[in-house]
Design an enzyme around this catalytic site. Sequence first.
Site, PDB file in Angstrom:
ATOM      1  N   ARG A  82      34.845  35.692  26.219  1.00 37.13           N
ATOM      2  CA  ARG A  82      36.109  35.139  25.796  1.00 37.13           C
ATOM      3  C   ARG A  82      35.777  34.008  24.863  1.00 37.13           C
ATOM      4  O   ARG A  82      34.554  33.488  24.858  1.00 37.13           O
ATOM      5  CB  ARG A  82      36.860  34.949  27.043  1.00 37.13           C
ATOM      6  CG  ARG A  82      37.393  36.060  27.662  1.00 37.13           C
ATOM      7  CD  ARG A  82      38.365  35.633  28.651  1.00 37.13           C
ATOM      8  NE  ARG A  82      37.765  35.549  29.803  1.00 37.13           N
ATOM      9  CZ  ARG A  82      38.481  35.860  30.993  1.00 37.13           C
ATOM     10  NH1 ARG A  82      39.819  36.018  31.256  1.00 37.13           N
ATOM     11  NH2 ARG A  82      37.808  35.549  32.323  1.00 37.13           N
ATOM     12  N   LEU A 135      44.088  39.817  42.892  1.00 37.21           N
ATOM     13  CA  LEU A 135      43.755  39.216  41.593  1.00 37.21           C
ATOM     14  C   LEU A 135      42.656  40.123  40.950  1.00 37.21           C
ATOM     15  O   LEU A 135      42.255  40.210  39.607  1.00 37.21           O
ATOM     16  CB  LEU A 135      43.167  38.141  41.613  1.00 37.21           C
ATOM     17  CG  LEU A 135      44.011  36.728  42.016  1.00 37.21           C
ATOM     18  CD1 LEU A 135      43.253  35.674  42.216  1.00 37.21           C
ATOM     19  CD2 LEU A 135      44.976  36.281  40.689  1.00 37.21           C
ATOM     20  N   LYS A 186      41.570  51.897  37.435  1.00 36.32           N
ATOM     21  CA  LYS A 186      41.640  52.253  38.777  1.00 36.32           C
ATOM     22  C   LYS A 186      42.228  51.096  39.581  1.00 36.32           C
ATOM     23  O   LYS A 186      42.937  51.159  40.410  1.00 36.32           O
ATOM     24  CB  LYS A 186      40.397  52.828  39.369  1.00 36.32           C
ATOM     25  CG  LYS A 186      39.860  54.128  39.089  1.00 36.32           C
ATOM     26  CD  LYS A 186      38.820  54.515  39.740  1.00 36.32           C
ATOM     27  CE  LYS A 186      38.384  55.983  39.624  1.00 36.32           C
ATOM     28  NZ  LYS A 186      36.926  56.436  40.123  1.00 36.32           N
ATOM     29  N   ASP A 219      35.328  47.189  47.494  1.00 35.64           N
ATOM     30  CA  ASP A 219      36.090  47.533  46.376  1.00 35.64           C
ATOM     31  C   ASP A 219      37.375  48.224  46.421  1.00 35.64           C
ATOM     32  O   ASP A 219      37.527  48.882  47.277  1.00 35.64           O
ATOM     33  CB  ASP A 219      35.018  48.839  45.717  1.00 35.64           C
ATOM     34  CG  ASP A 219      35.702  49.167  44.336  1.00 35.64           C
ATOM     35  OD1 ASP A 219      36.809  48.817  43.956  1.00 35.64           O
ATOM     36  OD2 ASP A 219      34.946  49.847  43.470  1.00 35.64           O
ATOM     37  N   SER A 275      40.228  42.714  39.077  1.00 38.38           N
ATOM     38  CA  SER A 275      40.148  43.213  37.783  1.00 38.38           C
ATOM     39  C   SER A 275      39.319  42.579  37.027  1.00 38.38           C
ATOM     40  O   SER A 275      39.229  41.221  36.916  1.00 38.38           O
ATOM     41  CB  SER A 275      41.869  43.382  37.160  1.00 38.38           C
ATOM     42  OG  SER A 275      41.471  44.070  35.943  1.00 38.38           O
ATOM     43  N   ASP A 329      36.010  41.061  47.209  1.00 44.47           N
ATOM     44  CA  ASP A 329      35.377  41.361  46.068  1.00 44.47           C
ATOM     45  C   ASP A 329      34.438  42.260  45.851  1.00 44.47           C
ATOM     46  O   ASP A 329      33.698  42.371  47.156  1.00 44.47           O
ATOM     47  CB  ASP A 329      34.997  39.831  45.504  1.00 44.47           C
ATOM     48  CG  ASP A 329      35.129  39.896  43.977  1.00 44.47           C
ATOM     49  OD1 ASP A 329      34.326  40.581  43.300  1.00 44.47           O
ATOM     50  OD2 ASP A 329      35.958  38.889  43.432  1.00 44.47           O
ATOM     51  N   LYS A 343      53.005  46.550  52.894  1.00 43.74           N
ATOM     52  CA  LYS A 343      54.136  47.173  53.744  1.00 43.74           C
ATOM     53  C   LYS A 343      53.921  47.151  55.159  1.00 43.74           C
ATOM     54  O   LYS A 343      54.523  46.983  55.943  1.00 43.74           O
ATOM     55  CB  LYS A 343      54.288  48.654  53.025  1.00 43.74           C
ATOM     56  CG  LYS A 343      55.412  49.448  53.639  1.00 43.74           C
ATOM     57  CD  LYS A 343      55.431  50.940  52.911  1.00 43.74           C
ATOM     58  CE  LYS A 343      55.829  51.892  54.095  1.00 43.74           C
ATOM     59  NZ  LYS A 343      55.369  53.204  54.045  1.00 43.74           N
ATOM     60  N   TYR A 345      43.311  48.012  30.087  1.00 50.00           N
ATOM     61  CA  TYR A 345      43.904  46.832  30.958  1.00 50.00           C
ATOM     62  C   TYR A 345      45.350  46.646  30.756  1.00 50.00           C
ATOM     63  O   TYR A 345      46.061  46.682  31.900  1.00 50.00           O
ATOM     64  CB  TYR A 345      43.312  45.577  30.259  1.00 50.00           C
ATOM     65  CG  TYR A 345      43.404  44.412  31.061  1.00 50.00           C
ATOM     66  CD1 TYR A 345      43.025  44.199  32.194  1.00 50.00           C
ATOM     67  CD2 TYR A 345      43.840  43.394  30.374  1.00 50.00           C
ATOM     68  CE1 TYR A 345      43.346  42.744  32.864  1.00 50.00           C
ATOM     69  CE2 TYR A 345      44.201  42.072  31.159  1.00 50.00           C
ATOM     70  CZ  TYR A 345      43.687  41.805  32.279  1.00 50.00           C
ATOM     71  OH  TYR A 345      43.873  40.752  32.899  1.00 50.00           O
TER      72      TYR A 345
HETATM   73  N1  UDP Z   1      37.525  35.311  19.658  1.00 51.06           N
HETATM   74  C1  UDP Z   1      36.851  34.837  18.675  1.00 51.06           C
HETATM   75  N2  UDP Z   1      35.732  34.507  18.659  1.00 51.06           N
HETATM   76  C2  UDP Z   1      34.902  34.898  20.138  1.00 51.06           C
HETATM   77  C3  UDP Z   1      35.734  35.194  21.032  1.00 51.06           C
HETATM   78  C4  UDP Z   1      37.060  35.645  20.712  1.00 51.06           C
HETATM   79  O1  UDP Z   1      37.332  34.638  17.495  1.00 51.06           O
HETATM   80  O2  UDP Z   1      33.639  34.769  19.951  1.00 51.06           O
HETATM   81  C5  UDP Z   1      38.993  35.491  19.564  1.00 51.06           C
HETATM   82  C6  UDP Z   1      39.675  36.832  19.739  1.00 51.06           C
HETATM   83  O3  UDP Z   1      39.444  37.789  18.704  1.00 51.06           O
HETATM   84  C7  UDP Z   1      40.847  36.562  20.207  1.00 51.06           C
HETATM   85  C8  UDP Z   1      41.052  35.133  20.662  1.00 51.06           C
HETATM   86  O4  UDP Z   1      39.771  34.568  20.398  1.00 51.06           O
HETATM   87  O5  UDP Z   1      42.177  36.569  19.154  1.00 51.06           O
HETATM   88  C9  UDP Z   1      41.185  35.179  22.322  1.00 51.06           C
HETATM   89  O6  UDP Z   1      40.116  36.131  22.638  1.00 51.06           O
HETATM   90  P1  UDP Z   1      39.836  36.351  24.141  1.00 51.06           P
HETATM   91  O7  UDP Z   1      38.792  37.228  24.264  1.00 51.06           O
HETATM   92  O8  UDP Z   1      39.314  34.930  24.955  1.00 51.06           O
HETATM   93  O9  UDP Z   1      41.052  36.805  25.019  1.00 51.06           O
HETATM   94  P2  UDP Z   1      42.389  37.582  24.486  1.00 51.06           P
HETATM   95  O10 UDP Z   1      43.428  36.445  24.307  1.00 51.06           O
HETATM   96  O11 UDP Z   1      42.342  38.358  23.215  1.00 51.06           O
HETATM   97  O12 UDP Z   1      42.568  38.387  25.838  1.00 51.06           O
END
Ligand code: UDP
Length: 319
Positions: free
Chosen positions: A185, A72, A90, A55, A74, A31, A104, A144
């Site tokens: 998230r 994993l 990258k 990296d 990223s 990592d 490989k 992504y």
């Molecule tokens: N979202 C939200 N409020 C937040 C963060 C995310 O309403 O504070 C929404 C975002 O717009 C998306 C969903 O929650 O529709 C999931 O977002 P996340 O960033 O967790 O992951 P994604 O599934 O989009 O990769």
Amino acid sequence: MHILVTGAAGFIGSNLCKNLIQEGHQVTGIDNFLTSSPQNIEDLLGENFTFIKYDVTQFVHVPGRVDAIVHLASPASPVDYLMHPIHTLKVGSLGTFHLLGLAKEKRSRFLLASTSEIYGDPLVHPQTESYWGNVNPIGVRGVYDEAKRFGEAMAMAYKRVHGLDIKIVRIFNTYGPKMRLNDGRVVTNFISQALKGEDITIYGTGKQTRSFCYVSDLVNGLTKLLLSDFQGPMNIGNPNEMTVLELAEQILKLTNSRSQTILRPLPEDDPKERKPDISLAKKYLNWEPTVSLQEGLEKTISWAKNVLEKQTEIQKSLV
Ligand code: UDP
């Protein structure tokens, strides 16, 4: 087996390494800590776990036998990959290329972490592995989505040309302990906002849907896939679909929070709906999720409370 895991200090990586060690495997973790934390692997260091800070966008070499590689590494939260767009491209392209080269040389089986994001804003619902997706290649999320799509294409080319044993896991929204509470998230945002009594930020109308999988279920699925004979892409996720508003209500209830919900603009290219079709995983791995949303959220909330309490203690000791 001796298993090499990239992104080992990340949320999914550290949970997976723990599971692999418990199952008796020898694990080498790699990592660069771009979006992960050394604390996630503190409890793993020991006889069966070696760690290399590196990296993987640079040439990768590991001495000795390597039976399996799990790639994993990223940035995975939209906020993170928008902050590190070039590194995300990258690690998905050059990083995957380097690790396939290593696979490989060592004749290792290879498990590539892909994503539900390769389906983009899907026009097929729920998403099956045979669906090609609806991605905006030049949009902000494209860094992504396209990196992962390129990684899948390259992994399949190594399978066709060099006969490698290739598994590709398309990971859907996952949550649980060891996420970064400020990773941006939805689950981490809502839980920390609810626990701090701050406003719950609903993006758009909140009617967009996601399907959330608890990390132990995901890790079991990844382990089963890695040890199976299955080749090619497979969805691993929880098909329990809900709107973002429903998720907010559930978190408010479980935290007994009086936070209010407020509306914020919807991020660009935010998918309107997402739900995995997991027929393949059921058929070939005999896998399906077992942890309910309530149980998973309760565990995640209690872990988040601990993290926040520790942060408060540290802040107080600094004053
Ligand atoms: N979202 C939200 N409020 C937040 C963060 C995310 O309403 O504070 C929404 C975002 O717009 C998306 C969903 O929650 O529709 C999931 O977002 P996340 O960033 O967790 O992951 P994604 O599934 O989009 O990769």
